[in-house]
Design a protein around this motif. Structure first.
Motif, PDB file in Angstrom:
ATOM      1  N   ASN A  68      -6.395  -4.770  -3.896  1.00 52.91           N
ATOM      2  CA  ASN A  68      -6.805  -4.392  -2.541  1.00 52.91           C
ATOM      3  C   ASN A  68      -6.394  -5.452  -1.522  1.00 52.91           C
ATOM      4  O   ASN A  68      -5.939  -5.124  -0.426  1.00 52.91           O
ATOM      5  CB  ASN A  68      -8.310  -4.145  -2.478  1.00 52.91           C
ATOM      6  CG  ASN A  68      -8.715  -2.894  -3.230  1.00 52.91           C
ATOM      7  OD1 ASN A  68      -7.906  -2.021  -3.495  1.00 52.91           O
ATOM      8  ND2 ASN A  68      -9.984  -2.824  -3.592  1.00 52.91           N
ATOM      9  N   PHE A 125      -6.309  -4.850   2.496  1.00 51.07           N
ATOM     10  CA  PHE A 125      -7.711  -4.518   2.684  1.00 51.07           C
ATOM     11  C   PHE A 125      -8.553  -5.778   2.627  1.00 51.07           C
ATOM     12  O   PHE A 125      -8.284  -6.682   1.835  1.00 51.07           O
ATOM     13  CB  PHE A 125      -8.181  -3.517   1.627  1.00 51.07           C
ATOM     14  CG  PHE A 125      -7.544  -2.174   1.806  1.00 51.07           C
ATOM     15  CD1 PHE A 125      -8.150  -1.207   2.589  1.00 51.07           C
ATOM     16  CD2 PHE A 125      -6.317  -1.890   1.235  1.00 51.07           C
ATOM     17  CE1 PHE A 125      -7.560   0.027   2.784  1.00 51.07           C
ATOM     18  CE2 PHE A 125      -5.710  -0.659   1.424  1.00 51.07           C
ATOM     19  CZ  PHE A 125      -6.334   0.294   2.201  1.00 51.07           C
ATOM     20  N   LYS A 126      -9.551  -5.846   3.469  1.00 49.84           N
ATOM     21  CA  LYS A 126     -10.431  -7.005   3.499  1.00 49.84           C
ATOM     22  C   LYS A 126     -11.163  -7.104   2.170  1.00 49.84           C
ATOM     23  O   LYS A 126     -11.741  -6.130   1.694  1.00 49.84           O
ATOM     24  CB  LYS A 126     -11.437  -6.895   4.644  1.00 49.84           C
ATOM     25  CG  LYS A 126     -12.296  -8.119   4.793  1.00 49.84           C
ATOM     26  CD  LYS A 126     -13.155  -8.040   6.021  1.00 49.84           C
ATOM     27  CE  LYS A 126     -13.956  -9.332   6.141  1.00 49.84           C
ATOM     28  NZ  LYS A 126     -14.808  -9.302   7.310  1.00 49.84           N
ATOM     29  N   VAL A 127     -11.129  -8.279   1.596  1.00 51.26           N
ATOM     30  CA  VAL A 127     -11.767  -8.515   0.311  1.00 51.26           C
ATOM     31  C   VAL A 127     -12.905  -9.491   0.536  1.00 51.26           C
ATOM     32  O   VAL A 127     -12.674 -10.625   0.961  1.00 51.26           O
ATOM     33  CB  VAL A 127     -10.755  -9.094  -0.715  1.00 51.26           C
ATOM     34  CG1 VAL A 127     -11.441  -9.394  -2.025  1.00 51.26           C
ATOM     35  CG2 VAL A 127      -9.607  -8.124  -0.913  1.00 51.26           C
ATOM     36  N   GLU A 173     -11.468   0.994  -6.415  1.00 50.74           N
ATOM     37  CA  GLU A 173     -12.840   0.551  -6.650  1.00 50.74           C
ATOM     38  C   GLU A 173     -13.208   0.816  -8.100  1.00 50.74           C
ATOM     39  O   GLU A 173     -12.663   1.729  -8.725  1.00 50.74           O
ATOM     40  CB  GLU A 173     -13.819   1.249  -5.718  1.00 50.74           C
ATOM     41  CG  GLU A 173     -13.959   2.722  -5.933  1.00 50.74           C
ATOM     42  CD  GLU A 173     -15.003   3.324  -5.005  1.00 50.74           C
ATOM     43  OE1 GLU A 173     -15.817   4.116  -5.505  1.00 50.74           O
ATOM     44  OE2 GLU A 173     -14.999   3.014  -3.816  1.00 50.74           O
ATOM     45  N   LEU A 189      -4.920   3.359  -1.874  1.00 52.10           N
ATOM     46  CA  LEU A 189      -5.778   2.175  -1.821  1.00 52.10           C
ATOM     47  C   LEU A 189      -6.846   2.375  -0.746  1.00 52.10           C
ATOM     48  O   LEU A 189      -6.637   3.155   0.177  1.00 52.10           O
ATOM     49  CB  LEU A 189      -4.942   0.934  -1.498  1.00 52.10           C
ATOM     50  CG  LEU A 189      -3.881   0.558  -2.533  1.00 52.10           C
ATOM     51  CD1 LEU A 189      -3.151  -0.706  -2.088  1.00 52.10           C
ATOM     52  CD2 LEU A 189      -4.466   0.374  -3.911  1.00 52.10           C
ATOM     53  N   PRO A 190      -7.989   1.728  -0.838  1.00 50.86           N
ATOM     54  CA  PRO A 190      -8.353   0.689  -1.798  1.00 50.86           C
ATOM     55  C   PRO A 190      -8.841   1.273  -3.123  1.00 50.86           C
ATOM     56  O   PRO A 190      -9.321   2.402  -3.182  1.00 50.86           O
ATOM     57  CB  PRO A 190      -9.485  -0.048  -1.088  1.00 50.86           C
ATOM     58  CG  PRO A 190     -10.152   0.995  -0.263  1.00 50.86           C
ATOM     59  CD  PRO A 190      -9.024   1.917   0.178  1.00 50.86           C
ATOM     60  N   CYS A 197      -9.438  -5.282  -8.860  1.00 52.49           N
ATOM     61  CA  CYS A 197      -9.676  -4.575  -7.583  1.00 52.49           C
ATOM     62  C   CYS A 197      -9.446  -5.531  -6.418  1.00 52.49           C
ATOM     63  O   CYS A 197      -8.771  -5.176  -5.448  1.00 52.49           O
ATOM     64  CB  CYS A 197     -11.113  -4.062  -7.516  1.00 52.49           C
ATOM     65  SG  CYS A 197     -11.340  -2.427  -8.172  1.00 52.49           S
ATOM     66  N   GLY A 216      -2.858  -5.192  -0.684  1.00 52.63           N
ATOM     67  CA  GLY A 216      -2.604  -4.008   0.129  1.00 52.63           C
ATOM     68  C   GLY A 216      -3.136  -4.122   1.539  1.00 52.63           C
ATOM     69  O   GLY A 216      -3.080  -3.166   2.309  1.00 52.63           O
ATOM     70  N   ASP A 270      -8.867   5.257  -7.412  1.00 54.67           N
ATOM     71  CA  ASP A 270      -8.283   5.107  -6.083  1.00 54.67           C
ATOM     72  C   ASP A 270      -9.245   5.665  -5.042  1.00 54.67           C
ATOM     73  O   ASP A 270     -10.353   6.100  -5.366  1.00 54.67           O
ATOM     74  CB  ASP A 270      -6.891   5.729  -6.012  1.00 54.67           C
ATOM     75  CG  ASP A 270      -6.865   7.239  -5.904  1.00 54.67           C
ATOM     76  OD1 ASP A 270      -7.914   7.906  -6.026  1.00 54.67           O
ATOM     77  OD2 ASP A 270      -5.762   7.783  -5.687  1.00 54.67           O
ATOM     78  N   ALA A 271      -8.840   5.643  -3.779  1.00 54.91           N
ATOM     79  CA  ALA A 271      -9.705   6.070  -2.680  1.00 54.91           C
ATOM     80  C   ALA A 271     -10.066   7.549  -2.767  1.00 54.91           C
ATOM     81  O   ALA A 271     -11.029   7.987  -2.140  1.00 54.91           O
ATOM     82  CB  ALA A 271      -9.032   5.770  -1.339  1.00 54.91           C
ATOM     83  N   ALA A 323       0.835  -1.205   0.000  1.00 54.41           N
ATOM     84  CA  ALA A 323       0.000   0.000   0.000  1.00 54.41           C
ATOM     85  C   ALA A 323       0.869   1.254   0.000  1.00 54.41           C
ATOM     86  O   ALA A 323       0.541   2.247  -0.660  1.00 54.41           O
ATOM     87  CB  ALA A 323      -0.941  -0.014   1.203  1.00 54.41           C
TER      88      ALA A 323
END
Length: 91
Positions: free
Chosen positions: A72, A77-79, A29, A26-27, A68, A75, A40-41, A16
């Protein structure tokens, strides 16, 4: 333009951080307005998939969701799942 950082991160935080050092927060979308565009965010364009419009829309939506999910997840992030960015699929 800023300095591009090239490194091989060995952790989700490092991954990240490399993106952030390259002005991508990140994240990511899928864009709700442009099929195949990852934002990006901060809502900035990062990647455009199928810029020539040669792939079927279903394929573009799937590739967008999968990329994505992969980026993500790497990095930290919960997927939950790769989902379609097709507005027609919205609940």
């Amino acid at each position: 333009m800023g300095t591009t950082i090239y490194t091989n991160p060995n952790s989700p935080d490092g991954f990240a951080a490399v993106f952030l050092a390259n002005n991508v927060e990140l994240p990511l979308e899928p864009s709700s307005e442009d099929a195949g565009v990852l934002l990006d965010a901060q809502g900035r364009d990062v990647i455009t998939i199928d810029v020539n419009g040669e792939r079927p829309d279903e394929e573009v939506y799937a590739l967008t969701a999968y990329l994505c999910m992969a980026i993500n997840g790497a990095g930290g992030f919960k997927v939950l799942a790769a989902t379609s960015s097709d507005p027609e699929d919205a609940p």
